[in-house]
Design an enzyme around this catalytic site. Structure first.
Site, PDB file in Angstrom:
ATOM      1  N   GLY A   1     -23.773  29.145   1.151  1.00 39.27           N
ATOM      2  CA  GLY A   1     -22.567  29.197   0.332  1.00 39.27           C
ATOM      3  C   GLY A   1     -22.320  27.855  -0.333  1.00 39.27           C
ATOM      4  O   GLY A   1     -23.124  26.936  -0.208  1.00 39.27           O
TER       5      GLY A   1
ATOM      6  N   GLN B   1      -9.394   1.278   5.461  1.00 42.11           N
ATOM      7  CA  GLN B   1      -8.874   0.822   4.171  1.00 42.11           C
ATOM      8  C   GLN B   1      -7.940  -0.366   4.279  1.00 42.11           C
ATOM      9  O   GLN B   1      -7.962  -1.260   3.438  1.00 42.11           O
ATOM     10  CB  GLN B   1      -8.135   1.950   3.428  1.00 42.11           C
TER      11      GLN B   1
ATOM     12  N   THR C   1       0.867  -1.176   0.000  1.00 42.10           N
ATOM     13  CA  THR C   1       0.000   0.000   0.000  1.00 42.10           C
ATOM     14  C   THR C   1       0.901   1.222   0.000  1.00 42.10           C
ATOM     15  O   THR C   1       2.118   1.092   0.041  1.00 42.10           O
ATOM     16  CB  THR C   1      -0.887   0.042   1.251  1.00 42.10           C
ATOM     17  N   CYS C   2       0.312   2.413   0.012  1.00 39.38           N
ATOM     18  CA  CYS C   2       1.193   3.579  -0.007  1.00 39.38           C
ATOM     19  C   CYS C   2       1.909   3.764   1.324  1.00 39.38           C
ATOM     20  O   CYS C   2       2.898   4.470   1.405  1.00 39.38           O
ATOM     21  CB  CYS C   2       0.442   4.830  -0.420  1.00 39.38           C
ATOM     22  N   ASN C   3       1.402   3.118   2.374  1.00 34.95           N
ATOM     23  CA  ASN C   3       2.046   3.285   3.669  1.00 34.95           C
ATOM     24  C   ASN C   3       2.906   2.111   4.108  1.00 34.95           C
ATOM     25  O   ASN C   3       3.619   2.211   5.083  1.00 34.95           O
ATOM     26  CB  ASN C   3       0.995   3.547   4.757  1.00 34.95           C
TER      27      ASN C   3
ATOM     28  N   GLU D   1     -16.729  23.387  -0.595  1.00 36.30           N
ATOM     29  CA  GLU D   1     -16.637  21.956  -0.837  1.00 36.30           C
ATOM     30  C   GLU D   1     -16.853  21.170   0.452  1.00 36.30           C
ATOM     31  O   GLU D   1     -17.528  20.156   0.478  1.00 36.30           O
ATOM     32  CB  GLU D   1     -15.242  21.667  -1.388  1.00 36.30           C
TER      33      GLU D   1
ATOM     34  N   SER E   1      -1.837   1.552  11.709  1.00 40.66           N
ATOM     35  CA  SER E   1      -2.031   2.533  10.650  1.00 40.66           C
ATOM     36  C   SER E   1      -1.667   3.936  11.110  1.00 40.66           C
ATOM     37  O   SER E   1      -1.582   4.207  12.309  1.00 40.66           O
ATOM     38  CB  SER E   1      -3.495   2.548  10.203  1.00 40.66           C
TER      39      SER E   1
END
Lengths: 438, 278
Positions: free
Chosen positions: A189, A116, A49-51, A192, A109
């Protein structure tokens, strides 16, 4: 047979190293087979994984196996082993089991409790079973890890407090209101983050959404998405008394909601509580509003504070998870040691001996006129039968212990003769489904 | 040791165990402890009921005549009312607040004289058990409201100041606590009202006068007005949340003073009951 783990993670290696050692998910077959071809390695699995990048394997000789895996990691990525050695960790036996259980349960983690990693390990396991590099032990081991992770998730609150600002807003609302389904959210407003938070609210039961914006079309567009209604910006103050939760992030230079205004709204709604999330910078709502009874105003920094507190709470829950893991390790380790040849032979013999004794007692009880000599002869006869029957399986088992087939023989003997072993697998069916559904 | 005193001690022991288990759940994060605690508490409650019956058989009248009996009966109603509320809300953290209260009542009670009163002709009236049962049930409901009020203020403090302790995660939503406050009020107020009316009836049958303004009656009336004001405020102008919580706390303190303080500091017709009576 030993379970061994070699790997590196965000805790031991910077991203420059991690990215160089990563295995692309599109090309897992070659490295998995290469791993299995290493001398002494009988099963293998790669988590990337990325970690973290981790190799799980089984080997008779743990030390040799770990050295093999390390060399493999370096050679496969064409890096000098000296360069990666300081970042690598390895573990074997119980420690390896603990490590994998902890990783799967998201205790290792970066954000404790994030969901994930379990999916990533399931995917990794999917490759290993697709390319048949996971055998008896890794199969059981991974299934066990999945069931441990599930237990941790359901029996502790490790994942229950939000670690994202947008979801923290929903949880705050849950600490204020009994239920969310009869509440109305007003989005002011078009930030995001507001949109994201609103989506969380809708996913968690809110059915009534109101949107306002200086540009009415924008409000209408967003309102449509939530099946809510748009309100012209100039008119939104007239609707405030129907609103329980306000999410605001306008670019307004001044407050759009003042103390006096909110006070009036409160009177109109008979002091029913309101949660106001002000994500705008500069802020949209006069902070003094928070001093009013039944008004709970949170700005961006406050939400960050909530997230920090939640992370601390997760760490406390992690202690409970460690206890669960400790318990499960014992269980799995007992199963694993069951796979050794010697205890299997011993318990096989014991089982036979028990049957023999029981049956002889029955026979002696029904044939009362047997003399001592006859009894002795029967005992010798039955003993000899057992020895003859057990001779072949025992020698096969003892021979098999030196090659990779040993574990399957042991497992088969245990299954065929019903030799008790603590069952380590959890939700087999469920996990198999997940893997094949991928 | 007579049977009822022994039973009382066993019930007390059950309450201690239940309280410890509830704390293990809330503070020690062992959710299973809370489930066990509920059964232990129910067991203690049933034994406590048996205590009451045994006491009744022994002394021959409703055992709420001295401080020991009164505190024991108060604790019994508090536990009983909590168990009822728990059916609806199932809040372990509420148990962790309410059980210690029952425990304190029991322990103080067990430290006082257990000697029964001479049979007083006044205690022979059937208004007596009706009056004390209604009054104590009302008290117990308000005790739960009091605890929910404290919980509300704690939770509200954390939500306002944005400083969260471990308790924040264990406490229910403000909405739930506020609805407990309202439920308590809507059950407790009628009970209290009927308690006062039945008390007046009893007074009429015993002394020939409904109301004699002795301190206990006066304080009961003050407390009644407090709760009446809260109920009115809730229903008409939307008093809720913090204000309702504070009212529930003040109301219960007033009620405790009516129950205990009046006998300790003031004298009046209720003094025959040595602190307990009402």
């Amino acid at each position: 047979m030993n379970i061994i783990v070699v790997g590196l993670s965000h805790k031991t290696a910077p991203v420059e190293i991690r990215e160089r050692l990563a295995f692309p998910p599109t090309a897992m077959e070659a490295p998995l087979h290469a791993m299995l071809a290493l001398p002494g390695i009988s099963e293998g699995l790669i988590v990337s994984t990325c970690n973290r990048v981790e190799l799980y394997a089984t080997s008779r000789d743990a030390d040799a196996g770990i050295a093999q895996l390390k060399r493999f990691l370096a050679e496969h990525h064409k890096i000098a082993i000296e360069d990666i050695e300081p970042h690598l960790y390895d573990s074997r036996g119980e420690d390896a089991i603990r490590h994998v259980f902890r990783v799967a349960s998201s205790l290792d983690s970066m954000v404790i409790g994030e969901p994930q990693i379990l999916g990533q390990i399931k995917t990794a396991y999917g490759y290993a079973s697709e390319f048949k590099t996971a055998g008896l032990i890794l199969n059981r081991f991974l299934h066990k890890a999945f069931s441990v992770a599930k237990r941790v998730r359901t029996e502790t609150n490790i994942a229950s407090n939000a670690v994202s600002v947008s979801f923290a807003a929903v949880e705050l609302a849950r600490k204020i209101f009994t239920a969310l389904n009869d509440k109305t959210v007003l989005i002011i407003g078009a930030g995001e983050m507001c949109e994201l938070a609103a989506r969380h609210f809708v996913n968690n039961g809110v059915t009534s959404v109101m949107v306002t914006n200086r540009t009415l079309e924008k409000a209408e567009k967003l309102a449509q998405e939530f099946h809510g209604r748009a309100v012209p910006f100039s008119e939104f103050p007239h609707h405030l008394h129907q609103v329980d939760i306000i999410l605001t992030s306008t670019g307004a230079p001044d407050f759009i909601l003042g103390h006096k205004q909110v006070e009036d709204v409160l009177r109109l709604r008979k002091n029913k509580p309101m949660l106001m999330i002000d994500i705008a910078v500069p802020r949209d709502i006069d902070p003094r509003v928070n001093d009013l009874d039944n008004i709970y105003l949170y700005d961006v920094d406050d939400l960050q504070g909530v997230v920090q507190a939640n992370l601390k709470e997760r760490q406390k829950e992690a202690k409970k998870a460690e206890a669960i893991i400790h318990e499960e390790i014992g269980q799995f380790f007992r199963w694993l040691s069951c796979l050794d040849v010697v205890p299997t032979v011993v318990s096989l013999r014991k089982k036979m001996e028990e049957i023999r004794q029981r049956e002889m007692e029955k026979t002696f009880a029904s044939l009362k006129n047997l003399g001592a000599d006859e009894k002795k002869a029967i005992e010798a006869l039955t003993g000899a039968i057992i020895n003859k029957i057990l001779h072949q399986p025992t020698s096969v088992l003892k021979q098999a212990q030196n090659d990779a087939s040993g574990d399957s023989y042991v497992d088969a003997v245990r299954a065929l003769f019903g030799l008790e072993c603590p069952a380590p697998e959890g939700e087999m069916a469920h996990i198999d489904q997940d893997v094949s559904g991928k | 040791m007579s049977a009822n005193v022994l039973l009382f001690k066993i019930a007390l022991l059950f309450y201690v165990v239940a309280t410890v288990l509830f704390f293990m759940d809330v503070v020690g994060r062992r959710e299973k402890a809370g489930t066990v605690a509920r059964w232990v508490l129910l067991g203690g409650f049933l034994i406590h009921c048996a205590t009451l019956v045994a006491r009744y058989v022994e002394i021959g009248y409703t055992p709420v005549s001295n401080l020991y009996e009164s505190l024991s009966f108060f604790a019994l109603t508090v536990v009983g009312i909590f168990l009822l509320f728990d059916l609806r809300y199932r809040l372990t953290v509420l148990a962790a607040f309410v059980c210690p209260l029952a425990l304190v009542l029991m322990i103080v009670g067990s430290a006082t004289s257990k000697a029964a009163k001479e049979i007083n002709p006044m205690l022979d009236s059937w208004w007596f058990p009706v009056h004390v049962t209604l009054a104590f049930l009302g008290n117990a409901v308000f005790a739960v409201a009091f605890m929910a009020g404290i919980m509300y203020l704690l939770q509200e403090r954390m939500l306002k100041s944005k400083k969260f302790s471990a308790l924040y995660y264990r406490l229910p939503s403000l909405g739930t606590l506020d609805s407990i406050n309202y439920k308590c009020l809507s059950f407790g107020f009628p009970l209290m009202t009927m308690g006062i009316i039945s008390g007046a009836m009893w007074a009429e049958s015993a002394w020939g006068t409904y109301w004699s303004w002795d301190p206990k009656e006066t304080w009961a009336l003050i407390t009644w007005f407090l709760y009446a004001a809260l109920l009115h405020g809730r229903l008409t102008v939307g008093w809720r949340g913090r204000r309702a919580a504070i009212f529930a706390i003040i109301g219960f303190l007033c009620l405790l003073f009516t129950f205990l303080g009046v006998n300790l500091f003031l004298s009046g017709m209720h003094s025959f009951s040595a602190l307990g009576g009402r």
